[in-house]
Design an enzyme around this catalytic site. Structure first.
Site, PDB file in Angstrom:
ATOM      1  N   GLN A 199       0.817  -1.219   0.000  1.00  0.00           N
ATOM      2  CA  GLN A 199       0.000   0.000   0.000  1.00  0.00           C
ATOM      3  C   GLN A 199       0.853   1.273   0.000  1.00  0.00           C
ATOM      4  OE1 GLN A 199      -2.482   1.266   3.582  1.00  0.00           O
ATOM      5  NE2 GLN A 199      -4.084   0.536   2.214  1.00  0.00           N
ATOM      6  N   LEU A 228       4.774  10.872   7.265  1.00  0.00           N
ATOM      7  CA  LEU A 228       3.416  10.987   6.765  1.00  0.00           C
ATOM      8  C   LEU A 228       2.763  12.294   7.202  1.00  0.00           C
ATOM      9  CD1 LEU A 228       1.392   9.011   5.408  1.00  0.00           C
ATOM     10  CD2 LEU A 228       0.600   8.486   7.687  1.00  0.00           C
ATOM     11  N   HIS A 268       3.628   2.540   2.386  1.00  0.00           N
ATOM     12  CA  HIS A 268       3.034   2.760   3.705  1.00  0.00           C
ATOM     13  C   HIS A 268       2.755   1.476   4.485  1.00  0.00           C
ATOM     14  CE1 HIS A 268       0.940   4.823   6.850  1.00  0.00           C
ATOM     15  NE2 HIS A 268      -0.222   4.270   6.571  1.00  0.00           N
TER      16      HIS A 268
HETATM   17  C1  LIG Z   1       3.243   6.463   9.966  1.00  0.00           C
HETATM   18  C2  LIG Z   1       2.281   5.332  10.188  1.00  0.00           C
HETATM   19  C3  LIG Z   1       1.033   5.560  10.750  1.00  0.00           C
HETATM   20  C4  LIG Z   1       0.150   4.512  10.972  1.00  0.00           C
HETATM   21  N1  LIG Z   1      -1.077   4.789  11.499  1.00  0.00           N
HETATM   22  C5  LIG Z   1      -1.954   3.781  11.681  1.00  0.00           C
HETATM   23  C6  LIG Z   1      -3.234   4.032  12.228  1.00  0.00           C
HETATM   24  O1  LIG Z   1      -3.566   5.169  12.583  1.00  0.00           O
HETATM   25  N2  LIG Z   1      -4.086   3.003  12.376  1.00  0.00           N
HETATM   26  C7  LIG Z   1      -3.744   1.727  12.018  1.00  0.00           C
HETATM   27  O2  LIG Z   1      -4.560   0.832  12.163  1.00  0.00           O
HETATM   28  N3  LIG Z   1      -2.539   1.455  11.520  1.00  0.00           N
HETATM   29  C8  LIG Z   1      -1.628   2.439  11.344  1.00  0.00           C
HETATM   30  N4  LIG Z   1      -0.403   2.151  10.818  1.00  0.00           N
HETATM   31  C9  LIG Z   1       0.006   0.754  10.650  1.00  0.00           C
HETATM   32  C10 LIG Z   1       0.350   0.135  12.017  1.00  0.00           C
HETATM   33  O3  LIG Z   1       0.977   1.097  12.816  1.00  0.00           O
HETATM   34  C11 LIG Z   1       1.286  -1.065  11.930  1.00  0.00           C
HETATM   35  O4  LIG Z   1       0.840  -1.927  10.942  1.00  0.00           O
HETATM   36  C12 LIG Z   1       1.339  -1.841  13.240  1.00  0.00           C
HETATM   37  O5  LIG Z   1       1.660  -0.987  14.302  1.00  0.00           O
HETATM   38  C13 LIG Z   1       2.332  -2.989  13.188  1.00  0.00           C
HETATM   39  O6  LIG Z   1       2.494  -3.546  14.480  1.00  0.00           O
HETATM   40  P1  LIG Z   1       3.363  -4.851  14.710  1.00  0.00           P
HETATM   41  O7  LIG Z   1       3.267  -5.196  16.146  1.00  0.00           O
HETATM   42  O8  LIG Z   1       2.974  -5.875  13.723  1.00  0.00           O
HETATM   43  O9  LIG Z   1       4.836  -4.434  14.342  1.00  0.00           O
HETATM   44  P2  LIG Z   1       5.803  -3.276  14.911  1.00  0.00           P
HETATM   45  O10 LIG Z   1       5.144  -2.369  15.861  1.00  0.00           O
HETATM   46  O11 LIG Z   1       6.467  -2.706  13.708  1.00  0.00           O
HETATM   47  O12 LIG Z   1       6.851  -4.082  15.762  1.00  0.00           O
HETATM   48  C14 LIG Z   1       7.853  -4.880  15.177  1.00  0.00           C
HETATM   49  C15 LIG Z   1       8.753  -5.393  16.266  1.00  0.00           C
HETATM   50  O13 LIG Z   1       9.640  -6.364  15.742  1.00  0.00           O
HETATM   51  C16 LIG Z   1      10.959  -6.074  16.124  1.00  0.00           C
HETATM   52  N5  LIG Z   1      11.830  -6.659  15.102  1.00  0.00           N
HETATM   53  C17 LIG Z   1      11.822  -6.435  13.770  1.00  0.00           C
HETATM   54  N6  LIG Z   1      12.727  -7.233  13.155  1.00  0.00           N
HETATM   55  C18 LIG Z   1      13.313  -7.975  14.123  1.00  0.00           C
HETATM   56  C19 LIG Z   1      14.339  -8.977  14.146  1.00  0.00           C
HETATM   57  N7  LIG Z   1      14.915  -9.395  13.021  1.00  0.00           N
HETATM   58  N8  LIG Z   1      14.696  -9.487  15.344  1.00  0.00           N
HETATM   59  C20 LIG Z   1      14.129  -9.079  16.505  1.00  0.00           C
HETATM   60  N9  LIG Z   1      13.142  -8.146  16.535  1.00  0.00           N
HETATM   61  C21 LIG Z   1      12.747  -7.608  15.360  1.00  0.00           C
HETATM   62  C22 LIG Z   1      11.000  -4.585  16.256  1.00  0.00           C
HETATM   63  O14 LIG Z   1      12.064  -4.176  17.091  1.00  0.00           O
HETATM   64  C23 LIG Z   1       9.640  -4.333  16.891  1.00  0.00           C
HETATM   65  O15 LIG Z   1       9.694  -4.559  18.279  1.00  0.00           O
HETATM   66  C24 LIG Z   1       0.510   3.199  10.611  1.00  0.00           C
HETATM   67  C25 LIG Z   1       1.744   2.959  10.051  1.00  0.00           C
HETATM   68  C26 LIG Z   1       2.616   4.005   9.801  1.00  0.00           C
HETATM   69  C27 LIG Z   1       3.910   3.706   9.132  1.00  0.00           C
END
Ligand SMILES: Cc1cc2nc3c(=O)[nH]c(=O)nc-3n(C[C@H](O)[C@H](O)[C@H](O)COP(=O)(O)OP(=O)(O)OC[C@H]3O[C@@H](n4cnc5c(N)ncnc54)[C@H](O)[C@@H]3O)c2cc1C
Ligand code: SF4
Ligand code: SF4
Ligand code: FES
Lengths: 251, 607
Positions: free
Chosen positions: B255, B267, B369
């Protein structure tokens, strides 16, 4: 534009026996809308691949990039070179353990902090997945959010004279964290519980009140106001004879 | 060899990783989370907007229900999602939000009486019912029939992540930060943990676990221009792909957002255009009405991004040291509006660009994004291909997003999936004993040690990892960006194959000691190019347009041939992924139809 920028950067890799602490000089041509995020990445990719520093969100949200920029703790990602002199000195944040060059270990410090203040809601209630949420006044929710905005960048700790002198000092950030829970009706801790955590020289009574913390906070969190409130509250708690032992102490 | 053992190992400590961890810890299991950065710096903290759940407390959310949320989600996915999973998600979302409230999230709450809200720059009033006072409020997000996005001012992700990390600390979850997983330990059948590199000392450790969860977030950083944090580089996905047996789902579904600022791609909200902002080219000419006479700047995210790219391809972008861009103009909205209603945009422009949007133009370009693709799992979150391996959050293709994720549905997914998949992992942990094979652990460790030694000694060559990465950036943005077509994709795939060869020949200029960042990059670059190839090759083969995947040469959504999910695996030594396909969904609660926006023709299922 058209300036050549000089960066004096602290260098030391504790994992390499051949390394010793020193300053390195790098020069870059300034580009439009350049920030320290852009500059440091260019130095690493084009000049010295070993340069250690931390960025994550590069948007002023995560707190990863705090360092001492021309003598003052701040976030590197939203520091524009345009607003700096042509000579820029970068040092790692003090107090935190050095990982290497400009990178420090804030994770361990903050984990210790929130274990000490038990930074979670204390309640004997059980969550009922079938029930409606407990109500809260919106103004109160917004007040809690105001204090919850801290990004644990560590600038306030790096700027704090007391934190530099005593390793066990909790710092403005911890006291702000506690203030957040005192405000939160979901947290059932009593005044005495809070007093046990911060009613000491490690806590509120170690603070010299010189405001350096609030000055450098990139989120403009009203740290001084929280310190003041907490100090009054804890002093009152002492007077109210909650802890008679404490009354014997001179403060 | 340093070995640490636990019941559940979560690779990633963002919202998804921590929510799963809490569920297992709550059931008495030992849990370790690994994270590249302190948990609270995970990218989840950057989400400001909010998360969707059909609570229906607010005036504009009245009459909302999981059924309406379900319909929005399936439409949003352009029917590419797994409908069984979408159903699980919408039903559990309200519970997850209430649980977050119970744990301490300061959600904005309903204030009773007449309230002023904004739509399209114009104020209107709505009456909030007194009986709903103090319940969780919601705001408006694109693509939804009701207002259903729960939020905490402009810091939703931050507040929810801090609350979860507090809860994790309380439950005794051990979070180890500045550690990066670089390989899975497995025997081709069962996953037994990971080999991870300490980013403070460079030391390798084998983390062994009965269950391993990949929750490493998105992989946006295979693109040069991305709104994602710099750590979102697909590390977790690479470890899965490297096993040769775990498939990644729908990697071609990427996306883009129209307004990332240049140069740092932060953003700025859609609200700018919603409130009346316009897009200008290098001649300060407003071009959007020429392409989209009706909606102009207010067409959907994907449409606007495509038009901007098209316009820049005609040479009408503004040249800059960081590549071409366009201008966003909000000056006509006036100081009062900008400093209050668009405060966050004002702050971003001032702090990161030194631009005052009241008087100056904002440089923007379409920016990667969100990654819909990821480790393919079943509805229990179990990865295909290896026992004991799970995935959740943006790194997973659990698949409630199909080919296009709705705003607010991703943050909600992390905690809802965390709750559901956490429960399934608990069942798994209760029901089975994993035998850890010491030979597999030793093999995995030896292999990583050898890789590092080779890189330091430049045994395979001395290509610069950053140069290789830049070549990948150029290629994928050109060939597999917002617009795709057969010819450009073929070029892109060929280029990336050549770049993969170079990635296999990188060597260090430095000694690689300690937290050495050059080594970190060198260890990852081959995997990143493989992910780029999964995107480009998957996009080349998918000869239709669906959601965010737009083929200029195949403009129809083709339900007859492509109501499918792509599964990409990577055989050892190969220079292309192997693609297989499965049905997008086994259960149809809602048969394919028109999304109601975005336009485009549909070739029906039995057409
Ligand atoms: C600017 C922005 C604004 C957004 N706003 C919204 C919103 O308003 N509403 C919405 O629904 N979504 C939003 N999104 C999307 C949403 O924020 C993310 O999809 C979501 O937070 C992802 O969460 P997660 O727990 O999957 O991963 P993340 O929060 O990215 O966590 C990943 C974790 O994995 C760890 N990690 C990565 N690789 C490794 C590795 N090789 N070894 C060990 N650790 C590792 C990192 O350190 C981190 O702790 C937004 C995204 C962006 C970019
Ligand atoms: S006011 Fe207190 S906490 Fe703040 S810098 Fe001074 S001593 Fe430190
Ligand atoms: S209080 Fe301010 S300066 Fe201190 S850690 Fe939090 S955001 Fe940083
Ligand atoms: S990199 Fe996140 S605050 Fe600077």
């Amino acid at each position: 534009m058209g300036r050549t920028l000089t960066f004096n950067i602290f260098r030391y890799n504790p994992s390499d026996p051949a390394s010793s602490p020193h300053m390195d000089k790098f020069t870059l041509d300034e580009t439009e809308r350049m920030t320290l995020f852009i500059a440091l990445n260019r130095i690493r990719e084009e000049i010295d691949p070993t340069l250690m520093f931390d960025f994550c969100c590069r948007a002023g949200i995560c707190g990863a990039c705090a360092m001492v920029i021309n003598g003052r703790p701040g976030l590197a990602c939203h520091t524009k070179t345009k607003e700096m002199p042509a000579e820029i000195t970068l040092m790692p944040l003090p107090v935190f353990k050095l990982v290497g060059d400009l990178s420090v270990d804030t994770g361990t410090w903050f984990r210790g902090m929130y274990q000490k203040v038990e930074s979670w809601v204390h309640t004997d209630k059980k969550f009922d997945p079938k029930a409606q949420e407990e109500r809260m006044d919106n103004a109160l929710a917004e007040q809690i959010y105001e204090l919850d905005r801290c990004i644990e960048c560590g600038c306030c700790v790096g700027a704090c004279g007391t934190a530099l002198m005593r390793e066990d000092f909790l710092g403005a950030v911890a006291l702000n964290r506690l203030a957040r829970f005192i405000l939160d009706p979901r947290d059932q801790r009593t005044e005495k519980d809070y007093f046990d955590i911060v009613g000491t020289d490690e806590g509120i009574f170690g603070c010299m009140g010189l405001l350096a913390c609030e000055d450098v906070c990139p989120k403009q969190i009203p740290l001084q106001e929280q310190l003041g409130k907490l100090r009054r509250k804890m002093a009152l708690a002492a007077v109210k004879n909650i802890l008679p032992k404490f009354l014997k102490k001179d403060f | 060899m340093k070995i640490i053992q636990t019941d559940l190992l979560c690779v990633g400590a963002g919202l998804a990783g921590e929510r799963v961890a809490i569920e297992a810890a709550d059931n008495g299991f030992s849990v370790i989370c690994l994270s590249i950065v302190p948990a609270r710096r995970s990218h989840s903290s950057a989400a400001q907007g909010g998360m969707q759940a059909a609570l229906g407390n607010s005036a504009m959310g009245e009459g909302d229900s999981p059924d309406v949320h379900f319909a929005d989600t399936v439409k949003g996915s352009d029917w590419g999602c797994d409908q069984e999973v979408a159903r699980l998600f919408v039903d559990a979302a309200p519970i997850a939000m209430r649980q977050m409230a119970f744990w301490g999230v300061p959600w904005n709450r309903v204030v009773p009486g007449e309230q002023t809200y904004y739509k399209g720059g114009k104020p209107f009033t709505a009456f909030e019912k007194p009986e709903n006072e103090g319940l969780i409020h919601s705001r408006n997000f694109g693509g939804t029939a009701k207002w259903r996005t729960c939020y905490t001012s402009d810091g939703t992700g931050h507040c929810v992540l801090y609350t979860l990390d507090n809860r994790a600390a309380q439950m005794g979850v051990s979070v180890i930060d500045k550690v990066e997983a670089i390989a899975l330990i497995h025997d081709g059948d069962t996953c037994m943990g990971v080999i991870a590199r300490c980013l403070k000392t460079g030391e390798l450790t084998a983390y062994l676990a009965k269950a391993t969860l990949i929750a490493t977030g998105g992989f946006g950083r295979i693109y040069r221009e991305s709104t994602n944090a710099v750590i979102c580089d697909g590390g977790g996905l690479i470890t899965a792909l490297d096993t040769g047996v775990v498939p990644l789902g729908n990697m071609e579904a990427v996306q883009f957002h129209p307004t990332g600022i240049v140069p740092t791609d932060i953003l700025v909200t859609e609200g700018c255009r919603g409130d009346g902002g316009t897009l200008l080219d290098k001649n300060e000419y407003r071009f959007m009405p020429d392409y989209e006479p009706d909606k102009a700047e207010l067409a959907s995210r994907d449409v606007v991004s495509r038009r901007m790219t098209e316009h820049m391809r005609k040479g009408l972008g503004v040249p800059s040291p960081y590549g071409d861009h366009l201008w966003l103009d909000i000056r006509h909205l006036g100081e009062a509006h900008i400093r209050t209603k668009l405060r966050e945009v004002d702050e971003i422009c001032q702090s990161f660009l030194g631009v005052d949007p009241v008087y100056q133009l904002i440089p923007v370009r379409p920016t990667q994004h969100y990654s819909m693709g990821g480790v393919r799992t079943n509805k229990d979150g179990a990865a295909y291909g290896l026992k004991g391996l799970f995935s959740a959050g943006e790194s997973a293709c659990w698949d409630m997003h199909g080919f296009n994720r709705l705003g607010g549905n991703s943050l909600a997914e992390t905690v809802v999936a965390g709750m559901i998949i956490g429960g399934k992992i608990v069942e798994f942990l209760k029901g089975s004993e994993t035998v850890i094979k010491t030979a597999s652990v030793r093999d995995a460790m030896d292999k990583q040690n050898a890789r590092i030694a080779d890189l330091v000694a430049c045994k395979n060559g001395s290509e610069n990892p950053y140069t290789v990465r830049n070549a990948m950036f150029d290629s994928i943005m050109k060939g597999a960006g917002i617009f795709r077509n057969g010819k450009d994709l073929e070029t892109c795939v060929a280029e990336l194959q050549e770049i993969l060869g170079r990635a296999r020949r990188v060597g260090l200029r430095s000694n690689g000691k300690g937290a050495n960042p050059e080594l970190t990059m060198a260890l990852k670059i081959e995997g990143m190019v493989k992910l780029a190839l999964c995107v480009a090759y998957g996009a080349l083969k998918r000869t239709e347009s669906r959601g965010a995947h737009t083929r200029e040469d195949f403009p129809e959504r083709n339900d007859r041939d492509w109501l499918t999910r792509t599964l990409a695996t990577w055989a050892d030594g190969a220079d292309l992924p192997t693609l297989n396909y499965e049905p997008a969904t086994h259960v149809f609660e809602m048969p394919p139809g028109d999304r109601g926006y975005g336009g485009g023709k549909i070739i029906p299922m039995n057409g």
